[in-house]
Design a protein around this motif. Structure first.
Motif, PDB file in Angstrom:
ATOM      1  N   GLY A 191       0.787  -1.224   0.000  1.00 24.30           N
ATOM      2  CA  GLY A 191       0.000   0.000   0.000  1.00 24.30           C
ATOM      3  C   GLY A 191       0.819   1.275   0.000  1.00 24.30           C
ATOM      4  N   TYR A 192       2.091   1.202  -0.415  1.00 16.71           N
ATOM      5  CA  TYR A 192       2.961   2.371  -0.289  1.00 16.71           C
ATOM      6  C   TYR A 192       2.558   3.524  -1.198  1.00 16.71           C
ATOM      7  CZ  TYR A 192       5.549   0.998  -4.562  1.00 16.71           C
ATOM      8  OH  TYR A 192       5.912   0.682  -5.857  1.00 16.71           O
ATOM      9  N   LYS A 193       2.014   3.231  -2.376  1.00 16.31           N
ATOM     10  CA  LYS A 193       1.631   4.316  -3.279  1.00 16.31           C
ATOM     11  C   LYS A 193       0.424   5.077  -2.739  1.00 16.31           C
ATOM     12  CE  LYS A 193       3.486   2.290  -7.529  1.00 16.31           C
ATOM     13  NZ  LYS A 193       3.178   1.814  -8.900  1.00 16.31           N
ATOM     14  N   GLN A 194      -0.554   4.355  -2.237  1.00 19.29           N
ATOM     15  CA  GLN A 194      -1.735   5.007  -1.682  1.00 19.29           C
ATOM     16  C   GLN A 194      -1.364   5.812  -0.441  1.00 19.29           C
ATOM     17  OE1 GLN A 194      -5.012   2.397  -0.844  1.00 19.29           O
ATOM     18  NE2 GLN A 194      -6.139   3.933   0.317  1.00 19.29           N
ATOM     19  N   ALA A 195      -0.507   5.237   0.420  1.00 17.45           N
ATOM     20  CA  ALA A 195      -0.097   5.942   1.632  1.00 17.45           C
ATOM     21  C   ALA A 195       0.646   7.230   1.286  1.00 17.45           C
ATOM     22  CB  ALA A 195       0.785   5.037   2.480  1.00 17.45           C
ATOM     23  N   LEU A 196       1.455   7.185   0.237  1.00 21.43           N
ATOM     24  CA  LEU A 196       2.201   8.382  -0.164  1.00 21.43           C
ATOM     25  C   LEU A 196       1.264   9.458  -0.691  1.00 21.43           C
ATOM     26  CD1 LEU A 196       4.902   9.780  -0.535  1.00 21.43           C
ATOM     27  CD2 LEU A 196       5.131   8.628  -2.749  1.00 21.43           C
ATOM     28  N   PHE A 202       0.784  16.522   4.655  1.00 22.40           N
ATOM     29  CA  PHE A 202       1.969  16.492   5.517  1.00 22.40           C
ATOM     30  C   PHE A 202       3.207  16.977   4.769  1.00 22.40           C
ATOM     31  CE2 PHE A 202       5.764  13.981   6.709  1.00 22.40           C
ATOM     32  CZ  PHE A 202       5.980  14.497   7.981  1.00 22.40           C
ATOM     33  N   ILE A 203       3.401  16.486   3.558  1.00 22.43           N
ATOM     34  CA  ILE A 203       4.573  16.887   2.771  1.00 22.43           C
ATOM     35  C   ILE A 203       4.509  18.377   2.443  1.00 22.43           C
ATOM     36  CG2 ILE A 203       5.782  16.546   0.583  1.00 22.43           C
ATOM     37  CD1 ILE A 203       4.837  13.619   0.663  1.00 22.43           C
ATOM     38  N   HIS A 204       3.330  18.860   2.110  1.00 25.86           N
ATOM     39  CA  HIS A 204       3.174  20.283   1.766  1.00 25.86           C
ATOM     40  C   HIS A 204       3.477  21.181   2.965  1.00 25.86           C
ATOM     41  CE1 HIS A 204       0.836  24.053   1.324  1.00 25.86           C
ATOM     42  NE2 HIS A 204       1.234  23.969   0.062  1.00 25.86           N
ATOM     43  N   ASP A 205       2.983  20.788   4.139  1.00 27.70           N
ATOM     44  CA  ASP A 205       3.138  21.636   5.322  1.00 27.70           C
ATOM     45  C   ASP A 205       4.533  21.554   5.931  1.00 27.70           C
ATOM     46  OD1 ASP A 205       0.510  22.290   4.948  1.00 27.70           O
ATOM     47  OD2 ASP A 205      -0.257  21.142   6.652  1.00 27.70           O
ATOM     48  N   VAL A 206       5.127  20.375   5.925  1.00 26.91           N
ATOM     49  CA  VAL A 206       6.380  20.144   6.654  1.00 26.91           C
ATOM     50  C   VAL A 206       7.614  20.251   5.765  1.00 26.91           C
ATOM     51  CG1 VAL A 206       7.643  18.411   8.016  1.00 26.91           C
ATOM     52  CG2 VAL A 206       5.186  18.717   8.354  1.00 26.91           C
ATOM     53  N   ILE A 296      11.542  10.772  11.860  1.00 24.08           N
ATOM     54  CA  ILE A 296      11.807   9.894  10.732  1.00 24.08           C
ATOM     55  C   ILE A 296      10.496   9.165  10.438  1.00 24.08           C
ATOM     56  CG2 ILE A 296      13.241   8.027   9.832  1.00 24.08           C
ATOM     57  CD1 ILE A 296      15.304   8.829  12.022  1.00 24.08           C
ATOM     58  N   VAL A 297       9.853   9.550   9.342  1.00 25.79           N
ATOM     59  CA  VAL A 297       8.508   9.080   9.021  1.00 25.79           C
ATOM     60  C   VAL A 297       8.601   8.048   7.895  1.00 25.79           C
ATOM     61  CG1 VAL A 297       6.185   9.775   8.325  1.00 25.79           C
ATOM     62  CG2 VAL A 297       7.615  11.355   9.643  1.00 25.79           C
ATOM     63  N   THR A 298       7.987   6.896   8.092  1.00 23.50           N
ATOM     64  CA  THR A 298       8.077   5.815   7.108  1.00 23.50           C
ATOM     65  C   THR A 298       6.801   5.697   6.279  1.00 23.50           C
ATOM     66  OG1 THR A 298       7.284   4.203   8.728  1.00 23.50           O
ATOM     67  CG2 THR A 298       9.673   4.479   8.521  1.00 23.50           C
ATOM     68  N   VAL A 299       6.984   5.369   5.008  1.00 21.99           N
ATOM     69  CA  VAL A 299       5.892   5.031   4.090  1.00 21.99           C
ATOM     70  C   VAL A 299       6.226   3.677   3.476  1.00 21.99           C
ATOM     71  CG1 VAL A 299       4.743   5.613   1.923  1.00 21.99           C
ATOM     72  CG2 VAL A 299       5.310   7.429   3.544  1.00 21.99           C
ATOM     73  N   GLY A 300       5.298   2.728   3.548  1.00 22.45           N
ATOM     74  CA  GLY A 300       5.540   1.409   2.970  1.00 22.45           C
ATOM     75  C   GLY A 300       6.548   0.576   3.748  1.00 22.45           C
ATOM     76  N   VAL A 331       8.214   7.232  13.302  1.00 21.10           N
ATOM     77  CA  VAL A 331       6.756   7.132  13.248  1.00 21.10           C
ATOM     78  C   VAL A 331       6.344   6.696  11.849  1.00 21.10           C
ATOM     79  CG1 VAL A 331       6.291   8.840  15.037  1.00 21.10           C
ATOM     80  CG2 VAL A 331       6.541   9.583  12.677  1.00 21.10           C
ATOM     81  N   ASP A 332       5.164   6.113  11.749  1.00 20.93           N
ATOM     82  CA  ASP A 332       4.633   5.696  10.447  1.00 20.93           C
ATOM     83  C   ASP A 332       3.684   6.754   9.915  1.00 20.93           C
ATOM     84  OD1 ASP A 332       2.439   4.003   8.742  1.00 20.93           O
ATOM     85  OD2 ASP A 332       4.442   3.113   8.611  1.00 20.93           O
ATOM     86  N   ILE A 333       3.642   6.897   8.604  1.00 23.79           N
ATOM     87  CA  ILE A 333       2.807   7.917   7.973  1.00 23.79           C
ATOM     88  C   ILE A 333       1.333   7.714   8.305  1.00 23.79           C
ATOM     89  CG2 ILE A 333       2.455   6.673   5.816  1.00 23.79           C
ATOM     90  CD1 ILE A 333       3.002  10.476   6.291  1.00 23.79           C
ATOM     91  N   LYS A 334       0.917   6.492   8.605  1.00 24.70           N
ATOM     92  CA  LYS A 334      -0.489   6.250   8.911  1.00 24.70           C
ATOM     93  C   LYS A 334      -0.916   6.995  10.169  1.00 24.70           C
ATOM     94  CE  LYS A 334      -0.444   1.706   6.702  1.00 24.70           C
ATOM     95  NZ  LYS A 334      -0.481   0.242   6.916  1.00 24.70           N
ATOM     96  N   SER A 335      -0.012   7.081  11.142  1.00 20.91           N
ATOM     97  CA  SER A 335      -0.324   7.810  12.368  1.00 20.91           C
ATOM     98  C   SER A 335      -0.450   9.300  12.083  1.00 20.91           C
ATOM     99  CB  SER A 335       0.767   7.571  13.419  1.00 20.91           C
ATOM    100  OG  SER A 335       0.897   6.197  13.691  1.00 20.91           O
ATOM    101  N   ILE A 336       0.500   9.842  11.320  1.00 17.78           N
ATOM    102  CA  ILE A 336       0.462  11.264  10.989  1.00 17.78           C
ATOM    103  C   ILE A 336      -0.695  11.549  10.043  1.00 17.78           C
ATOM    104  CG2 ILE A 336       1.732  13.123   9.835  1.00 17.78           C
ATOM    105  CD1 ILE A 336       4.274  11.895  10.899  1.00 17.78           C
ATOM    106  N   GLY A 337      -0.949  10.633   9.109  1.00 13.89           N
ATOM    107  CA  GLY A 337      -2.047  10.818   8.163  1.00 13.89           C
ATOM    108  C   GLY A 337      -3.383  10.913   8.864  1.00 13.89           C
TER     109      GLY A 337
END
Length: 384
Positions: A191-196, A202-206, A296-300, A331-337
């Motif tokens: 699911g890495y493409k959907q998560a990204l 998040f990417i826009h703001d940070v 350090i935020v992980t995707v996939g 942290v994982d992107i799902k938590s931040i998302g």
């Protein structure tokens, strides 16, 4: 594997599928530049979900697998994903791969297939939804033992590598600064493409530092982002990504050997070696940690037994140690998302409230204007 009798070939029934062939002994290398509409010939034991989704995205016509598509060792949805998209799967004997890889076209019948150059028929059989269900149930029945073996393997390797993980890794001369910044590490996990795509706010703001782990760099480019760093074995990343201008870091074995460097040399680009134990994903996380990334935020990211067994690994000792070392900074992107989805919802609610308030204010002003006009008209008539 039990194959049908070749005596059936004399009848030669109507073909089930025909098309151009693309073959690859290493599936992720085949996927780098796979044209749409191909019949792909693989030697991929236990077809995992990440590869299945890549095949779907590339609109393959059919799959011929010269290894067991699903062995029943662990449960995976990969084959079912293809079948649900009406992408048929045929299994051929492992010896057939060499013959098929030299073909430019193939015609598939119910129980055999023939190369475009008129080669001898090769036996094959369809992998069906019923077989997937049987293998899936078999894997679930054996999951307790598989998990026990996986834990034993993980703890054994963790004990062997615990001293290594505590040692600082060599610092590279990077152009990309990470100290005090958020770092987004994108790997080719489920699911890495959907998560990204869901991480856009998040990417826009940070504006984090963007690190692509091998094919994760291509996902960044597909979403419109420029990777700052690409790290990995360089086996699943495309030439386009390697030539995009990102800093290139080749994950080397602890003894310094790095097969991926030969590919960079062939492309005429330079990269730095990063000797590190574990997976390329582990190396990316440690790189961000050693360079003082704040979050350090992980995707996939690969985090559990099925993830690692789909990668052909029977344990996750190095990954366990790396996550223990990084601690709360990881942290994982799902938590931040989840937080950003709630924030977006609140912003939407606020915008609706403001819009309604403005509407009623405008309505009140119009009514006031109409009333004022009526009064003025009445006064004028009375005065007249």
């Amino acid at each position: 594997m039990s194959w049908p009798s070749l005596s059936l070939f004399s009848t030669k029934p109507a073909p089930r599928c025909k098309g151009k062939v693309s073959a690859g002994a290493i599936t992720k290398e085949l996927l780098r530049a796979l044209p749409p509409g191909r019949i792909v010939v693989l030697a991929h034991r236990d077809l995992d979900e990440v590869i299945a989704q890549e095949l779907i995205d590339r609109k393959v016509k059919a799959v011929i697998n010269c290894q067991p598509t699903m062995s029943g060792t662990y449960p995976t949805q990969g084959p079912l994903m293809l079948l649900k998209q009406e992408i048929p799967i045929w299994e051929a004997d492992c010896d057939a791969f060499e013959q098929l890889s030299g073909q430019t076209e193939v015609t598939i019948y119910e129980t055999f297939l023939i190369g475009g150059s008129g080669t001898q028929p090769l036996p094959c059989r369809a992998f069906t939804k019923a077989e997937w269900l049987q293998r899936y149930q078999q894997a679930n029945a054996n999951i307790t033992q598989a998990l026990s073996d996986f834990i034993d393997n993980t703890l054994s390797h963790a004990m062997q590598e615990k001293a290594t993980v505590m040692e600082p890794l060599p610092l590279l001369n990077l152009q990309t600064g990470m100290e005090g910044k958020h770092v987004l590490v994108v790997a080719r996990g489920k699911g890495y493409k959907q998560a990204l795509s869901e991480a856009a706010d998040f990417i826009h703001d940070v504006c984090p530092v963007l690190i692509g782990v091998d094919g994760g760099a291509d996902a960044l480019l597909e979403c419109g982002y420029q990777p700052d760093i690409i790290i990995g074995d360089m086996d699943s990343v495309t030439d386009r990504a390697l030539l995009c201008g990102a800093e290139l870091i080749v994950h080397a074995y602890p003894n310094g050997t790095a097969p991926g460097m030969a590919r960079l040399e062939a492309l005429g680009v330079s990269g730095q070696l990063f000797p590190c134990f574990g997976t390329s994903e582990d190396a990316a996380l440690l790189l961000a940690y050693e360079n003082r990334g704040e979050w350090i935020v992980t995707v996939g990211a690969h985090t559990h037994m099925i993830d690692f067994m789909e990668k052909g690994r029977e344990g996750m000792g190095s990954t366990l140690l790396v996550r223990m070392k990084l601690g709360a900074r990881l942290v994982d992107i799902k938590s931040i998302g989840l937080f950003y989805r709630h924030t977006a919802s609140r912003k939407k609610d606020a915008w609706v409230t403001v819009s309604l308030a403005l509407f009623f204010i405008l309505l009140a002003l119009l009514q006031t204007h109409w009333i004022t006009k009526r009064i003025s008209h009445a006064v004028w008539q009375w005065g007249g």
